[in-house]
Design an enzyme around this catalytic site. Structure first.
Site, PDB file in Angstrom:
ATOM      1  N   TYR A 141       0.812  -1.219   0.000  1.00  0.00           N
ATOM      2  CA  TYR A 141       0.000   0.000   0.000  1.00  0.00           C
ATOM      3  C   TYR A 141       0.844   1.267   0.000  1.00  0.00           C
ATOM      4  O   TYR A 141       0.396   2.311  -0.440  1.00  0.00           O
ATOM      5  CB  TYR A 141      -0.916   0.034   1.232  1.00  0.00           C
ATOM      6  CG  TYR A 141      -2.181  -0.765   1.100  1.00  0.00           C
ATOM      7  CD1 TYR A 141      -2.145  -2.133   0.928  1.00  0.00           C
ATOM      8  CD2 TYR A 141      -3.421  -0.135   1.170  1.00  0.00           C
ATOM      9  CE1 TYR A 141      -3.306  -2.868   0.830  1.00  0.00           C
ATOM     10  CE2 TYR A 141      -4.590  -0.858   1.072  1.00  0.00           C
ATOM     11  CZ  TYR A 141      -4.532  -2.226   0.906  1.00  0.00           C
ATOM     12  OH  TYR A 141      -5.687  -2.942   0.803  1.00  0.00           O
ATOM     13  N   LYS A 187       3.534 -15.670   2.749  1.00  0.00           N
ATOM     14  CA  LYS A 187       3.746 -16.399   1.493  1.00  0.00           C
ATOM     15  C   LYS A 187       5.246 -16.669   1.416  1.00  0.00           C
ATOM     16  O   LYS A 187       5.947 -16.261   0.480  1.00  0.00           O
ATOM     17  CB  LYS A 187       3.223 -15.540   0.324  1.00  0.00           C
ATOM     18  CG  LYS A 187       3.201 -16.240  -1.014  1.00  0.00           C
ATOM     19  CD  LYS A 187       2.144 -17.324  -1.149  1.00  0.00           C
ATOM     20  CE  LYS A 187       2.288 -18.041  -2.473  1.00  0.00           C
ATOM     21  NZ  LYS A 187       1.469 -19.277  -2.542  1.00  0.00           N
ATOM     22  N   ASP A 219      -2.526 -18.667   0.805  1.00  0.00           N
ATOM     23  CA  ASP A 219      -3.502 -19.334  -0.071  1.00  0.00           C
ATOM     24  C   ASP A 219      -4.235 -20.450   0.668  1.00  0.00           C
ATOM     25  O   ASP A 219      -5.465 -20.558   0.596  1.00  0.00           O
ATOM     26  CB  ASP A 219      -2.844 -19.835  -1.381  1.00  0.00           C
ATOM     27  CG  ASP A 219      -1.546 -20.591  -1.159  1.00  0.00           C
ATOM     28  OD1 ASP A 219      -1.078 -20.671   0.003  1.00  0.00           O
ATOM     29  OD2 ASP A 219      -0.995 -21.112  -2.140  1.00  0.00           O
ATOM     30  N   ASP A 243      -6.001  -7.390   4.221  1.00  0.00           N
ATOM     31  CA  ASP A 243      -7.148  -6.765   3.544  1.00  0.00           C
ATOM     32  C   ASP A 243      -8.053  -7.850   2.964  1.00  0.00           C
ATOM     33  O   ASP A 243      -9.264  -7.857   3.178  1.00  0.00           O
ATOM     34  CB  ASP A 243      -6.643  -5.826   2.441  1.00  0.00           C
ATOM     35  CG  ASP A 243      -7.788  -5.167   1.697  1.00  0.00           C
ATOM     36  OD1 ASP A 243      -8.732  -4.700   2.362  1.00  0.00           O
ATOM     37  OD2 ASP A 243      -7.754  -5.143   0.453  1.00  0.00           O
ATOM     38  N   ASP A 247     -11.890  -9.419   4.571  1.00  0.00           N
ATOM     39  CA  ASP A 247     -13.190  -9.411   3.868  1.00  0.00           C
ATOM     40  C   ASP A 247     -13.766 -10.822   3.830  1.00  0.00           C
ATOM     41  O   ASP A 247     -14.958 -11.027   4.036  1.00  0.00           O
ATOM     42  CB  ASP A 247     -13.043  -8.894   2.430  1.00  0.00           C
ATOM     43  CG  ASP A 247     -13.441  -7.426   2.309  1.00  0.00           C
ATOM     44  OD1 ASP A 247     -13.241  -6.679   3.288  1.00  0.00           O
ATOM     45  OD2 ASP A 247     -13.944  -7.029   1.244  1.00  0.00           O
TER      46      ASP A 247
HETATM   47  C1  IPM Z   1     -10.251  -1.622   4.062  1.00  0.00           C
HETATM   48  C2  IPM Z   1     -10.528  -1.031   2.707  1.00  0.00           C
HETATM   49  C3  IPM Z   1      -9.386  -0.105   2.353  1.00  0.00           C
HETATM   50  C4  IPM Z   1      -8.122  -0.938   2.277  1.00  0.00           C
HETATM   51  C5  IPM Z   1      -9.579   0.700   1.068  1.00  0.00           C
HETATM   52  C6  IPM Z   1     -10.885   1.466   1.072  1.00  0.00           C
HETATM   53  C7  IPM Z   1      -8.428   1.619   0.791  1.00  0.00           C
HETATM   54  O1  IPM Z   1     -10.714  -2.020   1.746  1.00  0.00           O
HETATM   55  O2  IPM Z   1     -10.205  -0.869   5.039  1.00  0.00           O
HETATM   56  O3  IPM Z   1     -10.100  -2.845   4.152  1.00  0.00           O
HETATM   57  O4  IPM Z   1      -7.827  -1.548   1.240  1.00  0.00           O
HETATM   58  O5  IPM Z   1      -7.410  -0.990   3.284  1.00  0.00           O
HETATM   59 MN    MN Z   2     -10.641  -4.042   2.553  1.00  0.00          MN
END
Ligand code: IPM
Ligand code: MN
Length: 366
Positions: A141, A187, A219, A243, A247
């Site tokens: 990032y 990884k 993975d 990240d 999710d």
């Molecule tokens: C998160 C989001 C952010 C990230 C984006 C919006 C930049 O997906 O907080 O997980 O990738 O960190």
């Molecule tokens: Mn995210």
């Protein structure tokens, strides 16, 4: 206790859910006799519209004068075509870096009344209680150099020893006060940053003999999170893997809409926000559930201010409202009672009040 909190409502449903969370914060302040001074500033799309900057200088200054930050959400279709520096997400990345919020905590816990909404079988989900500790200010990032032409693009994956050490230590400390199990995700079969990460985890583990450590490739972790999510306690990993895995983990319990998060600096200053995004399609309709933002306030009280009892009380109130079968339209299942965002918040406030009344009656009686 007296604290200053900067509120960054942001975009989409951000302002609605933040308004609910501020009410809960003030109610808890009143009940436990703390004073929370609240000030508002802009971030994301709202800040682009008003100041042509997703993180205006005045927002940074206000946050610098505060003890913690509460954020709603950023982003929406209106700004999707903007150049990189003028995208709402850039405000979020910049605030993380500016305040050195390197430790991102994303807890995922099964809420019994929401399990029906999980895409997985109930018995896989019912015991899930895990915490993802994501490194938030390094890696792909922010790595330099970066480059973008029409012919070639470059992103750099860089991690230094101090960056890895501090997040790994943080994760060990958290594992120690939970169930004592740490999964470090990397990884290492391909990446040098991962091999350094793994080496540092192995160096540190001697200091935490009470914590059981395993290394797991990203993975196969993605696969095992689905086949056996109950096996995890604390997962620590670098920025990009965290990240993606967070999710994935957030939908396991069917409760993406109720998950809070914390992004914390080494002195416990932190930014707190719901994991769900700005959900533009729900905005302005009074149907978004504010639980994730309210629970983010609980994390603020616990991690930045050390107010454990107050945090637990908010969590209890939120769970009680779900257990009573109250939902908002975004989370509703066929047999649930559907309330608006404000009505649902009222239920939480009542729950906080009711236990206050019964506590005080008990004290007087004794
Ligand atoms: C998160 C989001 C952010 C990230 C984006 C919006 C930049 O997906 O907080 O997980 O990738 O960190
Ligand atoms: Mn995210």
């Amino acid at each position: 206790m007296e604290k200053k909190i900067t509120i960054l409502p942001g975009d989409g449903i951000g302002p609605e859910v933040v308004a609910s969370a501020v009410e809960v914060l003030q109610a808890v302040g009143k009940r436990f006799q703390h004073t929370f001074h609240i000030a508002y500033a802009t971030i994301g799309g709202a800040a682009i519209d008003q100041h042509e900057d997703p993180l205006p200088q005045e927002t940074i200054e206000l946050c610098e004068q505060s003890d913690a930050i509460l954020l709603g959400a950023v982003g929406g279709p209106k700004w999707d075509q903007n150049p990189a520096e003028l995208r709402p997400e850039k405000g979020l990345l910049r605030i993380r870096k500016h305040f050195d919020l390197f430790s991102n905590l994303r807890p995922v816990q099964a809420v019994p009344s929401l399990i029906k909404a999980s895409p997985l079988k109930d018995d896989l989900v019912k015991d899930v209680d895990l915490l993802i500790v994501r490194e938030l200010t390094g890696g792909l990032y922010f790595g330099e150099p970066r480059k973008r032409t029409d012919e070639e693009a470059l992103d750099s994956l860089v991690y230094t020893r101090p960056e890895i050490e501090r997040i790994v230590e943080n994760a060990f400390e958290l594992a120690r006060v939970r169930r004592g199990k740490l999964t470090s995700v990397d990884k290492a079969n391909v990446l040098d940053t991962s091999r350094l990460w793994r080496q540092i985890v192995d160096e540190k583990k001697a200091q935490y003999p009470d914590v059981e450590v395993e290394h797991s490739l990203v993975d196969s972790t993605a696969m095992k999170l689905i086949t056996n999510p109950g096996a995890y306690d604390v997962i620590v990993t670098e920025n990009m893997f965290g990240d993606i895995l967070s999710d994935e983990a957030s939908v396991i319990t069917g409760s993406l809409g109720v998950l809070p998060s914390a992004s914390i600096r080494s002195d416990n200053f932190g930014l707190y926000e719901p994991v769900h995004g700005s959900a533009p399609e729900l905005a302005g309709r009074g149907i978004a559930n504010p639980a994730a933002t309210i629970l983010s306030v609980a994390m603020m009280l616990r991690y930045s201010f050390g107010l454990k009892e107050e945090a637990a009380e908010i969590e209890r109130a939120v769970n009680a409202v779900f257990e009573d079968g109250y939902f908002t339209a975004d989370l509703a299942t066929p047999d649930s009672r559907v309330l608006t965002t404000n009505e649902w918040t009222e239920k939480v406030l009542n729950e906080l009040d009711t236990s206050f009344v019964s506590d005080s009656i008990m004290t007087t009686y004794i």
